[in-house]
Each structure stands twice: as structure tokens, then as C-alpha cells.
Design a protein around this motif. Structure first.
Motif, short mmCIF file in Angstrom:
data_model
loop_
_atom_site.label_atom_id
_atom_site.label_comp_id
_atom_site.label_asym_id
_atom_site.label_seq_id
_atom_site.Cartn_x
_atom_site.Cartn_y
_atom_site.Cartn_z
N GLU A 136 11.61 -20.64 -13.63
CA GLU A 136 11.58 -20.88 -15.09
C GLU A 136 11.46 -19.56 -15.82
N PRO A 137 12.15 -19.35 -16.95
CA PRO A 137 12.00 -18.07 -17.67
C PRO A 137 10.57 -17.79 -18.11
N SER A 196 8.86 -16.72 -12.90
CA SER A 196 9.92 -16.03 -13.65
C SER A 196 10.17 -14.67 -13.00
N ILE A 197 11.43 -14.23 -13.02
CA ILE A 197 11.71 -12.90 -12.47
C ILE A 197 11.80 -11.87 -13.59
N GLY A 198 11.46 -12.26 -14.82
CA GLY A 198 11.48 -11.28 -15.92
C GLY A 198 11.64 -11.99 -17.25
N TYR A 252 13.72 -12.76 -19.55
CA TYR A 252 15.09 -13.00 -20.05
C TYR A 252 15.53 -14.37 -19.52
N LEU A 255 18.43 -17.01 -18.16
CA LEU A 255 19.71 -17.03 -17.42
C LEU A 255 20.34 -18.40 -17.56
C1 LIG Z 1 16.96 -21.28 -15.91
O1 LIG Z 1 16.12 -20.30 -15.28
C2 LIG Z 1 16.04 -19.07 -15.88
O2 LIG Z 1 16.70 -18.78 -16.87
C3 LIG Z 1 15.09 -18.11 -15.30
C4 LIG Z 1 14.32 -18.43 -14.19
C5 LIG Z 1 13.44 -17.46 -13.68
N1 LIG Z 1 13.32 -16.24 -14.25
C6 LIG Z 1 14.05 -15.94 -15.33
N2 LIG Z 1 13.89 -14.71 -15.90
C7 LIG Z 1 14.97 -16.85 -15.89
#
Ligand SMILES: COC(=O)c1ccnc(N)c1
Length: 238
Positions: A87-88, A130-132, A134, A136
Motif C-alpha cells: 500500500e502507498p 510501502s516502498i516509498g 509515491y 503506483l
Molecule cells: C497500489 O500500490 C502502490 O501504489 C504502492 C504500494 C507500495 N508502495 C508504494 N510506494 C506504492
């Protein structure tokens, strides 16, 4: 370790699971990764996995039923997995979390998508990641980033443990030292003499000094943190 991935786009994982270090780790049986199409757990003719959000608003939300059906099916037998949702707005993924996750016998990664997943799916989730900062189009790339960082830590996956030890972020979170290989001079740029000396003690201290210098330049907060915790030796502080 076993990882089950739940996604609406399983094809995105094909190359990732076949190539390189991860591909070898799977083909050698050191780790097991199974990718499941959430659509395979629908029961309607059109294999619907998403729907419009209650209360209106843009985009689509992943429905809970197919995900719960997948979870129930995949956890019928064996160890209960530690469940991640990409998840973002989740907890920021970092090396520390990678190390912690690499110790779990089984993971399940639910890849977020569209405008997100139905909130009730989170009752299955141990960690939203979340990986950051932003957004995606989907949580599949983050799932691959997390799996890459975690699987490389599994004993035997990276051939030479030394490269793991010298890895950035693994020695107290210090950044890695500069690396060189042949030729000794390339377009006028020479390899530092010390690395050609064969003097292992000097090479070790040069690398440590480079690592400290790079960390001080790029991530001074890591140095401050180590100082505060008393994790820097007298020599390193000089
Ligand atoms: C839909 O998932 C994402 O946009 C997402 C997930 C994990 N890290 C993010 N920075 C974005």
C-alpha cells in the motif's frame, strides 16, 4: 521460505521469478514462490475482482470475497503465513524490515491495486508495507522489491556470504565502500593503489574509511545515530 503472492496481474512476475539470483533460488528449491491470480478465486461468470467504491468517488476497489477465498484456500494446510499488503500509505520498507521478514517461515503478499482494497481485507493483514512516498498503478512492483530484498537474505541464496556482509546497510547501516574490478586503469581513471597492494589490513581499513566518509556525506543522520548509540569505535570517530 515459502511466499504466496495474490495479484490480479500474475504475468508481471514471470521474468522476476525466472531470472538471476531469485530465479536460481527458486529453481534450486532454496525458496518457494507461488503467484496466484485473484481472478481464479471468483465464482461469477465474469470473474469480477473489483467494484465501485461505496459512497462514490473515482476508480475501483478490490472486492473482499475473492481475496478471502484465496486466503482460506491457501492456508488450509501448513504454517499460517505472515501477511503483507503493499500500500502507498503503509509502513516504510527498509533493510531492517527485510531482515525481520527473512526470518519468517512463510509470507503472503497481497498486491494492492486500483484505488486500493476493501478495508475488510486488512483483517487478514499483519503489515501494510510501502516502498516509498509515491503512488503506483499497482502493488506488484513493490511486492517484487520486497521479495528481492528478503530472499537475498535467505542463507544459501547469495553464493558468497561475504558480499552480503559488505552490503550497504548491513554493517550498522553504513553505506557500502566503492568497488572496482579489472582493468586497473580505464580512460585515465585508476583503481586506488591500496586495492592492488594485497595488504588485507590496509584494504579493510581503507574500505571502512570510505564507507564512513560516504555515509557522513550522504546520510549524516546514520552517523549521528551510531554516535548516540555508542556504536562507533574511537578510530572510526577520528
Ligand atoms: C497500489 O500500490 C502502490 O501504489 C504502492 C504500494 C507500495 N508502495 C508504494 N510506494 C506504492
Amino acid at each position: 521460505m515459502r511466499i504466496d503472492v495474490l495479484t490480479v496481474l500474475p504475468g508481471l512476475f514471470d521474468c522476476f521469478l525466472k531470472e538471476g539470483v531469485i530465479g536460481k533460488a527458486i529453481s534450486s528449491g532454496k525458496v518457494e514462490v507461488k503467484v496466484h491470480n485473484i481472478r481464479d478465486f471468483t465464482t461469477d461468470k465474469h470473474r469480477v475482482v473489483d467494484d465501485v467504491p461505496y459512497g462514490g468517488g473515482p476508480g475501483m476497489v478490490l472486492k473482499p470475497e475473492p481475496i478471502f477465498r484465496a486466503y482460506d484456500e491457501l492456508t488450509k494446510e501448513g504454517e499460517k503465513p505472515y501477511v503483507l499488503l503493499t500500500e502507498p500509505w503503509g509502513e516504510k520498507f527498509n533493510q531492517e524490515m527485510a531482515v525481520e521478514l527473512s526470518k519468517k517461515p512463510r509470507l503472503m503478499i497481497i498486491c494492492g491495486r486500483y484505488e486500493g482494497v476493501d478495508e475488510r481485507v486488512k483483517s487478514l493483514v499483519d503489515r501494510e508495507v510501502s516502498i516509498g512516498d509515491y503512488v503506483l498503478t499497482g502493488g506488484e512492483l513493490p511486492a517484487m522489491v520486497i521479495m528481492d530484498a528478503v530472499l537475498r537474505l535467505i542463507p544459501g541464496v547469495l553464493g558468497n556470504l561475504e558480499s552480503l556482509r559488505a552490503d550497504s546497510f548491513s554493517d550498522r547501516g553504513l553505506l557500502g565502500y566503492p568497488n572496482y574490478t579489472r582493468p586497473a586503469e580505464f580512460r585515465g581513471m585508476k583503481v586506488p593503489e591500496v586495492l592492488l597492494s594485497g595488504h588485507h589490513k590496509k584494504i579493510e581499513s581503507w574500505r571502512k574509511e570510505q564507507s564512513l566518509r560516504k555515509t557522513l556525506e550522504r546520510r549524516p543522520e546514520i552517523i549521528e545515530n551510531l554516535k548516540r548509540k555508542g556504536l562507533l569505535t574511537k578510530e572510526e570517530l577520528e
